[in-house]
Design a protein around this motif. Structure first.
Motif, PDB file in Angstrom:
ATOM      1  N   PHE A 166      12.390   2.059  -4.342  1.00 10.83           N
ATOM      2  CA  PHE A 166      11.173   2.445  -3.625  1.00 10.83           C
ATOM      3  C   PHE A 166      10.053   1.432  -3.859  1.00 10.83           C
ATOM      4  N   VAL A 167       9.823   1.057  -5.100  1.00 13.30           N
ATOM      5  CA  VAL A 167       8.718   0.135  -5.414  1.00 13.30           C
ATOM      6  C   VAL A 167       8.953  -1.232  -4.775  1.00 13.30           C
ATOM      7  N   TYR A 168      10.168  -1.751  -4.886  1.00 14.52           N
ATOM      8  CA  TYR A 168      10.443  -3.059  -4.281  1.00 14.52           C
ATOM      9  C   TYR A 168      10.354  -2.992  -2.763  1.00 14.52           C
ATOM     10  N   SER A 169      10.689  -1.874  -2.180  1.00 11.15           N
ATOM     11  CA  SER A 169      10.554  -1.725  -0.732  1.00 11.15           C
ATOM     12  C   SER A 169       9.086  -1.768  -0.320  1.00 11.15           C
ATOM     13  N   VAL A 170       8.238  -1.114  -1.110  1.00 13.80           N
ATOM     14  CA  VAL A 170       6.800  -1.161  -0.835  1.00 13.80           C
ATOM     15  C   VAL A 170       6.280  -2.596  -0.998  1.00 13.80           C
ATOM     16  N   ILE A 171       6.758  -3.292  -2.039  1.00 16.56           N
ATOM     17  CA  ILE A 171       6.336  -4.686  -2.251  1.00 16.56           C
ATOM     18  C   ILE A 171       6.708  -5.540  -1.045  1.00 16.56           C
ATOM     19  N   VAL A 172       7.962  -5.453  -0.624  1.00 13.01           N
ATOM     20  CA  VAL A 172       8.412  -6.267   0.508  1.00 13.01           C
ATOM     21  C   VAL A 172       7.650  -5.892   1.776  1.00 13.01           C
ATOM     22  N   GLY A 173       7.519  -4.597   2.032  1.00 16.10           N
ATOM     23  CA  GLY A 173       6.826  -4.167   3.248  1.00 16.10           C
ATOM     24  C   GLY A 173       5.380  -4.617   3.292  1.00 16.10           C
ATOM     25  N   THR A 174       4.661  -4.431   2.189  1.00 20.77           N
ATOM     26  CA  THR A 174       3.237  -4.787   2.193  1.00 20.77           C
ATOM     27  C   THR A 174       3.026  -6.295   2.178  1.00 20.77           C
ATOM     28  N   VAL A 175       3.815  -7.004   1.388  1.00 22.54           N
ATOM     29  CA  VAL A 175       3.626  -8.453   1.296  1.00 22.54           C
ATOM     30  C   VAL A 175       3.979  -9.132   2.619  1.00 22.54           C
ATOM     31  N   VAL A 176       5.097  -8.757   3.203  1.00 18.47           N
ATOM     32  CA  VAL A 176       5.520  -9.402   4.443  1.00 18.47           C
ATOM     33  C   VAL A 176       4.583  -9.051   5.591  1.00 18.47           C
TER      34      VAL A 176
END
Length: 736
Positions: free
Chosen positions: A370-380
């Motif tokens: 979940f956390v890495y998905s949020v990182i990828v979604g927000t950063v990209v």
């Protein structure tokens, strides 16, 4: 030969170092968020694909590396906090760090609980706590690229730095609760961490500043000493209460930054490099642990939770945190869109996953995914569209109109006064000469003693709103170097420099050359100081004013133009402020004497010098004839003064003179001066100047050189029929 675990550890660290730094370099070159490339690179280097990074080989050392690296990153963030920026938007910042934290934490936990009802509420709360943080490692580069207005910049930066330790503390609170600690005890531990972290951070920061301020640390060891202090402060915090070290180093960095030791610029630059190194290594190590299956299993429900975090919870957080303050709806929208997660979220997610894996296997993987998905979604999404969002919402900072003028001499002062008083823009004069800077300040100008090559000047409060450079030193190469260094910050179209030879070096320069027909700035400044020239402000509409001197600056269409003669409006006359340099009496014309203009039938150099010096002595009896004659002859033996094309300018200094004097001789038959082109000299300018006037001496020689460099002017002078005709043609040809 069998591969040992030690070999795998070495291989892993070497690969993480090399790949991480290389990917950061590439990200800077292609203007992409570094985290995007680091995540992809880390996954590619991991066991799933290349297998050159094996984080499991590090064992418990991975936890130590992660915690220490995050501490150094937060120390760097603390160093960059600006108290003035906090005062500009203190209300929204306080709410984002209090009410906003609760909104994000509980809102995320509720969303997870609704969409994934099988996930325990404790795990949902833990996952929500891990996405509270944003992080300076992502926000910092993003703000540099988008250049939003000052209020948004300060809100996002302060939030990103201080929310990291807060988010970590909330995550630890949840972690201890999951581990079986009673709620009251967990909350007490939370309060103790805050108290101990603040105490160690403030005390350690003050002690570090004391050691730096007291010159206890040798200058060459300052950077590594501060690094050791940061590690020690982090360790002291961790020894007593785990995870309190993160708040300690953040507060210590803030205290050192507020105290502003003389070495602060060096420390910030060094710590920023250490932070980049830590980010590079951490993302490679942590991303290499990820597996594609965990993201596939996350599915559409996971994507929906990430969308809720980005498009519902963050906007709700911003609205609650900014309502009642003077924050426009466009600024609220931008704040709602910009909340990329970074290395702290990734690090804590990985640490939690490692420590919960044995007890909560599936839940631990869920939290990390979940956390890495949020990182990828927000950063990209947010990282790549931040500039577009800033443009659409019109929240970019206005284009800086101020000028940085390098050179506190009189010419620099005149230009600075025109910019500040006429164009109503900020002008700051920079020079290493303290005396000149003091004189500029006495004239009411903003001036500082500094090295203009130092790009860290942009961090100073005086440089807010500065977006143009004018390099006005006598050193042409230094001027070009300054333009090269500042072109990245201001843009190539906004850096200008004086250069007498810019037209001959177009391929070497960055920026625009100005006033190339004028002599050195120091010479013009000396002329201005002696009232031999004047910088005149002309606001008339007279089209002839461009020819009444040298136009050096104009203010048209809300812009300062340093080449007004090249961009003068065609057609009807237009009234706009114009700064004109009028050389009241030029050097050559003031040095000419009718009685020293002669026509001679002489065949050798010595006889020529004897005749001209004798005539000068008749006009100025104090001139020592023999000494001047010897100096002129000796100079010709060492450095011939022939310019070529039949012209020579023999010259010398004379202590007996109080003003320049120039004798001019026509020599129809010509005299051999060992000219570079082999041509005999038919026109001689013999120049004598006072010993204390090198500027005027060089200016006169430069005037002669520029004048005879024009073929038409040179032919006109050589063809003069008499000394009287020659003087008349000189007065016409010499610049006014």
């Amino acid at each position: 030969m069998a591969v040992t675990n030690g070999d795998l550890m070495l291989q892993t660290m070497v690969a993480a170092f090399a790949a991480g730094i290389m990917l950061i370099v590439v990200s800077r070159r292609v203007q992409l968020p570094a985290i995007v490339l680091l995540l992809l690179g880390g996954y590619a280097c991991g066991p799933q694909i290349l297998g050159i990074v094996r984080p499991d080989s590090l064992g418990g050392g991975l936890v130590v590396i992660v915690e220490l690296a995050v501490g150094l990153i937060l120390f760097d963030g603390g160093l960059t906090l600006d108290v003035q920026g906090y005062r500009l938007a203190s209300g929204p910042i306080r709410r984002l760090l209090t009410v906003g934290v609760v909104v994000t934490w509980l809102g995320t936990a509720v969303a997870i609980g609704v969409i994934f009802p099988d996930v325990p509420i404790s795990i949902a709360l833990l996952a929500g706590s891990l996405v509270i943080v944003t992080g300076p490692t992502v926000i910092g580069p993003l703000l540099k690229r988008t250049k939003v207005n000052a209020r948004l910049n300060h809100i996002l930066h302060w939030e990103s730095v201080l929310i990291d330790p807060i988010g970590v503390f909330v995550a630890i609170l949840c972690f201890e609760w999951i581990g079986g600690m009673e709620g009251g005890t967990a909350v007490a531990h939370f309060g103790m961490r805050v108290f101990w972290g603040l105490a160690v951070g403030i005390g350690g920061g003050l002690l570090a500043h004391r050691l730096l301020h007291g010159a206890f640390v040798p200058e060459e060891l300052i950077n590594i000493s501060v690094l050791a202090m940061a590690v020690l402060i982090f360790g002291l915090g961790e020894v007593v209460l785990a995870k309190s070290g993160l708040l300690s180093v953040t507060v210590a960095g803030f205290v050192i930054g507020v105290k502003k030791p003389p070495e602060l610029k060096r420390i910030r630059r060094f710590k920023a490099e250490i932070a980049d190194l830590a980010i590079a290594i951490l993302f490679i190590l942590l991303a290499s642990r990820l597996r594609s299956e965990q993201f596939l299993a996350f599915g559409a429900g996971g994507a929906l939770v990430v969308a809720i975090v980005m498009f519902i919870i963050r906007p709700l957080n911003v609205v609650v945190s900014t309502v009642g303050y003077n924050v426009t709806w466009k600024e609220q929208l931008f704040l709602s869109w910009i909340a990329p997660r970074g290395i702290v979220a990734a690090s804590m997610a990985s640490l939690v996953s490692l420590q919960l894996a044995d007890t909560f296997g599936g839940s631990a993987a869920f939290v990390e995914t979940f956390v890495y998905s949020v990182i990828v979604g927000t950063v990209v999404l947010q990282g790549l569209t931040a500039g577009l969002a800033a443009d659409l919402l019109e929240v970019r900072a206005p284009a800086p109109t101020g000028w940085m003028i390098v050179g506190a001499h009189r010419l620099g002062q005149e230009v600075a006064r025109f910019v500040s008083e006429t164009a109503r823009a900020r002008a700051i004069v920079v020079d290493t000469n303290a005396k000149m800077v003091s004189e500029a300040r006495q004239e009411g100008l903003q001036a500082i003693v500094a090295d203009a090559r130092d790009l860290d000047l942009m961090d100073r409060d005086e440089f807010q709103g500065i977006g143009n450079l004018l390099a006005l030193t006598d050193n042409e190469d230094l001027n070009m170097l300054l333009c090269q260094r500042w072109s990245d910050a201001f843009g190539r179209a906004r850096v200008f420099f004086w250069s007498p030879s810019a037209d001959r070096r177009p391929g070497e320069r960055i920026g625009q050359a100005v006033w190339s027909r004028l002599p050195k700035p120091s010479i013009l400044s000396a002329e201005l100081a002696r009232n031999e020239a004047a910088a005149v402000l002309d606001t008339s509409a007279d089209p002839g004013r461009l020819s009444q001197g040298t136009p050096i600056a104009a203010f048209r269409k809300s812009q300062v133009n340093l080449t007004p003669a090249d961009s003068a409006p065609a057609g009807a006359a237009e009234a706009y402020p114009l700064l004109v340099l009028r050389r009241e009496a030029d050097y050559l014309r003031r040095g000419l004497r009718p009685e020293l203009a002669v026509r001679l039938e002489i065949e050798n150099q010595r006889a020529l010098f004897e005749e001209l010096v004798s005539r000068i002595v008749e006009v100025e009896p104090k001139v020592p004839r023999e000494a001047m004659l010897k100096e002129l002859i000796d100079r010709e033996q060492v450095w011939p003064t022939a310019l070529g094309h039949g012209i020579a300018v023999p010259h010398a200094y004379c202590r007996a003179l109080t003003g320049r004097i120039c004798a001019v001789a026509q020599i129809p038959a010509g005299v051999d001066f060992k000219a570079p082109d082999g041509e005999k000299v038919r026109l001689v300018f013999l120049l004598l100047s006072p010993q204390g006037d090198p500027e005027g001496h060089l200016a006169t020689m430069a005037e002669i050189a520029r004048m005879v460099a024009d073929p038409e002017v040179r032919d006109s002078l050589l063809s003069a029929s008499s000394p009287e005709d020659l003087l008349a043609r000189l007065r016409t040809a010499a610049p006014a």
